[in-house]
Design a protein around this motif. Structure first.
Motif, PDB file in Angstrom:
ATOM      1  N   LEU A  55       3.042 -56.146 -35.875  1.00 61.12           N
ATOM      2  CA  LEU A  55       3.631 -55.372 -36.917  1.00 61.12           C
ATOM      3  C   LEU A  55       3.182 -55.698 -38.295  1.00 61.12           C
ATOM      4  O   LEU A  55       2.971 -56.607 -38.643  1.00 61.12           O
ATOM      5  CB  LEU A  55       5.256 -55.659 -36.779  1.00 61.12           C
ATOM      6  N   VAL A  56       2.778 -54.679 -38.824  1.00 61.21           N
ATOM      7  CA  VAL A  56       2.254 -54.681 -40.405  1.00 61.21           C
ATOM      8  C   VAL A  56       2.797 -54.061 -41.304  1.00 61.21           C
ATOM      9  O   VAL A  56       3.298 -52.796 -41.188  1.00 61.21           O
ATOM     10  CB  VAL A  56       0.735 -54.139 -40.497  1.00 61.21           C
ATOM     11  N   LEU A 114       8.565 -59.533 -42.759  1.00 64.95           N
ATOM     12  CA  LEU A 114       9.076 -59.078 -41.494  1.00 64.95           C
ATOM     13  C   LEU A 114       9.405 -60.363 -40.430  1.00 64.95           C
ATOM     14  O   LEU A 114       8.441 -61.370 -40.437  1.00 64.95           O
ATOM     15  CB  LEU A 114       7.968 -58.281 -40.598  1.00 64.95           C
ATOM     16  N   GLN A 115      10.672 -60.197 -40.246  1.00 65.51           N
ATOM     17  CA  GLN A 115      10.974 -61.374 -39.092  1.00 65.51           C
ATOM     18  C   GLN A 115      11.323 -60.777 -37.803  1.00 65.51           C
ATOM     19  O   GLN A 115      12.249 -60.076 -37.747  1.00 65.51           O
ATOM     20  CB  GLN A 115      12.121 -62.068 -39.765  1.00 65.51           C
ATOM     21  N   VAL A 116      10.801 -61.128 -36.621  1.00 63.87           N
ATOM     22  CA  VAL A 116      10.847 -60.750 -35.166  1.00 63.87           C
ATOM     23  C   VAL A 116      11.576 -61.939 -34.564  1.00 63.87           C
ATOM     24  O   VAL A 116      11.054 -62.887 -34.456  1.00 63.87           O
ATOM     25  CB  VAL A 116       9.816 -60.121 -34.730  1.00 63.87           C
ATOM     26  N   VAL A 117      12.721 -61.362 -33.898  1.00 61.91           N
ATOM     27  CA  VAL A 117      13.524 -62.587 -33.126  1.00 61.91           C
ATOM     28  C   VAL A 117      13.985 -61.920 -31.652  1.00 61.91           C
ATOM     29  O   VAL A 117      14.024 -60.722 -31.785  1.00 61.91           O
ATOM     30  CB  VAL A 117      14.752 -62.914 -33.802  1.00 61.91           C
ATOM     31  N   THR A 138       2.868 -50.546 -36.004  1.00 67.02           N
ATOM     32  CA  THR A 138       2.287 -51.632 -34.819  1.00 67.02           C
ATOM     33  C   THR A 138       1.037 -51.240 -34.113  1.00 67.02           C
ATOM     34  O   THR A 138       0.597 -50.142 -34.226  1.00 67.02           O
ATOM     35  CB  THR A 138       3.568 -51.295 -33.970  1.00 67.02           C
ATOM     36  N   PHE A 139       0.535 -52.351 -33.662  1.00 69.00           N
ATOM     37  CA  PHE A 139      -0.710 -52.669 -33.097  1.00 69.00           C
ATOM     38  C   PHE A 139      -0.429 -53.179 -31.943  1.00 69.00           C
ATOM     39  O   PHE A 139       0.070 -54.376 -31.556  1.00 69.00           O
ATOM     40  CB  PHE A 139      -1.693 -53.186 -34.008  1.00 69.00           C
ATOM     41  N   ARG A 140      -1.150 -52.841 -30.765  1.00 68.37           N
ATOM     42  CA  ARG A 140      -1.184 -53.490 -29.303  1.00 68.37           C
ATOM     43  C   ARG A 140      -2.348 -54.535 -29.631  1.00 68.37           C
ATOM     44  O   ARG A 140      -3.584 -54.281 -30.081  1.00 68.37           O
ATOM     45  CB  ARG A 140      -1.623 -52.336 -28.191  1.00 68.37           C
ATOM     46  N   GLN A 149      -1.704 -48.916 -47.158  1.00 70.56           N
ATOM     47  CA  GLN A 149      -2.091 -49.659 -48.490  1.00 70.56           C
ATOM     48  C   GLN A 149      -1.187 -50.808 -48.881  1.00 70.56           C
ATOM     49  O   GLN A 149       0.088 -50.961 -48.593  1.00 70.56           O
ATOM     50  CB  GLN A 149      -2.207 -48.865 -49.527  1.00 70.56           C
ATOM     51  N   LYS A 150      -2.032 -52.254 -48.952  1.00 71.82           N
ATOM     52  CA  LYS A 150      -1.237 -53.401 -49.361  1.00 71.82           C
ATOM     53  C   LYS A 150      -0.347 -53.993 -48.514  1.00 71.82           C
ATOM     54  O   LYS A 150       0.775 -54.021 -48.567  1.00 71.82           O
ATOM     55  CB  LYS A 150      -0.443 -53.086 -50.874  1.00 71.82           C
ATOM     56  N   PRO A 151      -1.345 -54.433 -47.136  1.00 72.70           N
ATOM     57  CA  PRO A 151      -0.431 -55.075 -46.231  1.00 72.70           C
ATOM     58  C   PRO A 151      -0.094 -56.386 -46.875  1.00 72.70           C
ATOM     59  O   PRO A 151      -0.736 -57.316 -46.518  1.00 72.70           O
ATOM     60  CB  PRO A 151      -1.371 -55.007 -45.017  1.00 72.70           C
ATOM     61  N   ARG A 152       0.970 -56.540 -47.456  1.00 70.32           N
ATOM     62  CA  ARG A 152       1.380 -57.685 -47.722  1.00 70.32           C
ATOM     63  C   ARG A 152       1.778 -58.762 -46.666  1.00 70.32           C
ATOM     64  O   ARG A 152       1.535 -59.918 -46.760  1.00 70.32           O
ATOM     65  CB  ARG A 152       2.544 -57.593 -48.978  1.00 70.32           C
ATOM     66  N   ASN A 153       2.314 -58.343 -45.745  1.00 70.50           N
ATOM     67  CA  ASN A 153       2.908 -59.324 -44.692  1.00 70.50           C
ATOM     68  C   ASN A 153       2.736 -58.609 -43.344  1.00 70.50           C
ATOM     69  O   ASN A 153       2.725 -57.514 -43.340  1.00 70.50           O
ATOM     70  CB  ASN A 153       4.568 -59.418 -45.062  1.00 70.50           C
ATOM     71  N   PHE A 154       2.778 -59.242 -42.376  1.00 74.18           N
ATOM     72  CA  PHE A 154       2.576 -58.928 -40.883  1.00 74.18           C
ATOM     73  C   PHE A 154       3.057 -59.926 -40.125  1.00 74.18           C
ATOM     74  O   PHE A 154       3.253 -61.174 -40.509  1.00 74.18           O
ATOM     75  CB  PHE A 154       1.103 -58.569 -40.551  1.00 74.18           C
ATOM     76  N   THR A 155       3.337 -59.607 -38.820  1.00 71.76           N
ATOM     77  CA  THR A 155       3.873 -60.870 -38.078  1.00 71.76           C
ATOM     78  C   THR A 155       3.497 -60.228 -36.629  1.00 71.76           C
ATOM     79  O   THR A 155       2.966 -58.994 -36.138  1.00 71.76           O
ATOM     80  CB  THR A 155       5.370 -61.037 -38.073  1.00 71.76           C
ATOM     81  N   LEU A 156       3.608 -61.215 -35.605  1.00 69.01           N
ATOM     82  CA  LEU A 156       3.513 -60.934 -34.122  1.00 69.01           C
ATOM     83  C   LEU A 156       4.848 -61.054 -33.436  1.00 69.01           C
ATOM     84  O   LEU A 156       5.512 -61.823 -33.970  1.00 69.01           O
ATOM     85  CB  LEU A 156       2.516 -61.916 -33.459  1.00 69.01           C
ATOM     86  N   ASP A 157       5.014 -60.212 -32.351  1.00 66.55           N
ATOM     87  CA  ASP A 157       6.294 -60.232 -31.806  1.00 66.55           C
ATOM     88  C   ASP A 157       6.041 -61.564 -30.798  1.00 66.55           C
ATOM     89  O   ASP A 157       4.821 -62.442 -30.519  1.00 66.55           O
ATOM     90  CB  ASP A 157       6.466 -59.484 -30.752  1.00 66.55           C
ATOM     91  N   PRO A 158       7.340 -62.517 -30.233  1.00 68.47           N
ATOM     92  CA  PRO A 158       7.150 -63.730 -29.947  1.00 68.47           C
ATOM     93  C   PRO A 158       6.341 -63.583 -28.474  1.00 68.47           C
ATOM     94  O   PRO A 158       6.018 -64.671 -28.211  1.00 68.47           O
ATOM     95  CB  PRO A 158       8.674 -64.172 -29.455  1.00 68.47           C
ATOM     96  N   THR A 159       6.113 -62.646 -27.850  1.00 66.74           N
ATOM     97  CA  THR A 159       5.389 -62.569 -26.586  1.00 66.74           C
ATOM     98  C   THR A 159       3.629 -62.540 -27.124  1.00 66.74           C
ATOM     99  O   THR A 159       2.864 -62.734 -26.136  1.00 66.74           O
ATOM    100  CB  THR A 159       5.600 -61.557 -25.682  1.00 66.74           C
ATOM    101  N   GLY A 160       3.394 -62.026 -28.228  1.00 62.49           N
ATOM    102  CA  GLY A 160       2.045 -61.767 -28.660  1.00 62.49           C
ATOM    103  C   GLY A 160       1.336 -60.449 -28.352  1.00 62.49           C
ATOM    104  O   GLY A 160       0.298 -60.516 -28.416  1.00 62.49           O
TER     105      GLY A 160
END
Length: 371
Positions: free
Chosen positions: A326-327, A362-365, A337-339, A311-322
């Motif tokens: 990640l939610v 979320l910050q992915v590096v 995580t989602f494929r 509930q309440k997905p405030r932020n999400f991101t993709l890994d650098p490869t796409g």
């Protein structure tokens, strides 16, 4: 300071820094290892980073991390703070450097300019944005310039300006501040000689009344951008004029399926690294909306609505490869995580998740600790 545990080596691993809403005495920035092939997140450590380090950013060398402390009081004044940390290159752990006032209440967004010389901060309750120079050792200098937004909008949440996002354009000539309270995207020229934000004569873009624009993201090609509107649950595709620093509307679409009747507010927005897909988050419907991008004209075509399994997905991101999305589900304290289907952009849950208290950024590096 984050203490890191050894994790099994992998050629498809990334580091994930997680900002949260937390009390001053609690762990509040968490560090995870992400395995792209499995979607598994493995906790490496955590740090006490002060109250509510709700939004994070890293410099391009991954040597320093910066966080807003989303509070309404700092050193006895109506303001939040901005914190700087050094990153241990062997472990990814954080060591506190210093903290400065945001000169605005409830700072909720931070980004760096393309040269890593300035931190740019948006304060939601203050309705203002600020520029903080970064010292050679990574510490923050006091705010050198602040710009106050004015105005309101027709929605009940628009009684005052609410700066919600600030970021540079791809060429680092202009800085754009998205204001939910005034339905505007403000443009500023970045004046490196004067350490200042020079306001342009007119807003860079004006959204529909009551739309409540929240976050802006640029397409990798640089000539398109996408704006997610919190209050009316829409996304606007924009053509970017890099010479004038202005945007022109291409298309506006709802983020919701036609049969949804409940309350909803949008939050985050991201373009896939290959520029072919766009994702936005719905809080209430608790989903990500997926669009295909026509890169010839910027227009969007609906692909999918997928539940965020929280509930309440405030932020999400993709890994650098796409390959993964990640939610961060704030209300259910989980990251899922989602494929990503590389051909269609569709998302499928990996079945992997972790529990994190009130995750909101979320910050992915790349895993620089492997070097």
């Amino acid at each position: 300071m984050i203490t890191a545990e050894k994790a099994p080596p992998s050629q498809e691993e990334y580091l994930v820094y997680v900002g949260t809403y937390a009390k001053p005495e609690e762990d509040s920035i968490f560090l995870y290892k992400l395995n792209v092939s499995t979607g598994v997140l493995t906790r490496l450590g955590a740090t006490k980073a002060g109250a509510n380090p709700s939004y994070l950013t890293l410099d391009s060398r991954h040597e320093h991390l910066y966080a807003v402390n989303e509070t309404t009081d700092f050193q006895g004044k109506a303001s939040g703070a901005v914190s700087a940390f050094a990153i241990d290159q062997k472990t990814g752990g954080l060591a506190f450097l210093n903290q400065e006032s945001a000169l605005g209440s409830a700072p909720c967004y931070i980004s760096l300019d393309k040269t890593n010389r300035y931190a740019l901060v948006a304060s939601y309750l203050g309705g203002n944005v600020g520029l903080l120079p970064i010292e050679p050792n990574g510490e923050l200098a006091p705010i050198a310039d602040t710009e106050q937004h004015t105005g309101s909008g027709p929605h009940k949440n628009q009684k005052a300006p609410h700066a919600h996002c600030i970021l540079p354009d791809p060429a680092n000539r202009f800085v754009f501040a998205v204001d939910l309270g005034t339905d505007r995207v403000y443009g500023y020229r970045l004046d490196a000689k004067e350490n200042a934000l020079e306001s342009t004569a007119t807003p860079a873009f004006t959204a529909a009344p009551g739309a409540g624009p929240r976050h802006l993201t640029f397409h990798p090609g640089g000539q398109l951008a996408y704006l997610i509107n919190e209050l009316n649950s829409t996304i606007t595709a924009l053509r970017y004029d890099e010479g004038a620093g202005t945007f022109q509307e291409i298309q506006t679409l709802t983020t919701l399926p036609p049969d949804f009747k409940g309350e909803n507010s949008c939050a985050d927005i991201h373009v896939s690294p290959n520029g072919e897909f766009l994702y936005g988050s719905n809080r209430g419907h608790d989903s990500l909306v997926v669009y295909a991008i026509d890169i010839t004209n910027g227009r969007l075509t609906l692909v999918q609505h997928v539940p965020t399994l929280g509930q309440k997905p405030r932020n999400f991101t993709l890994d650098p490869t796409g390959q993964l999305v990640l939610v961060a589900n704030q209300a259910t304290n989980n990251i899922v995580t989602f494929r990503v289907d590389s051909q269609t952009g569709k998302l499928t849950a990996t079945g992997k998740s972790v529990q994190v208290p009130a995750p909101v950024c979320l910050q992915v590096v790349a895993d620089f600790t492997r070097g």
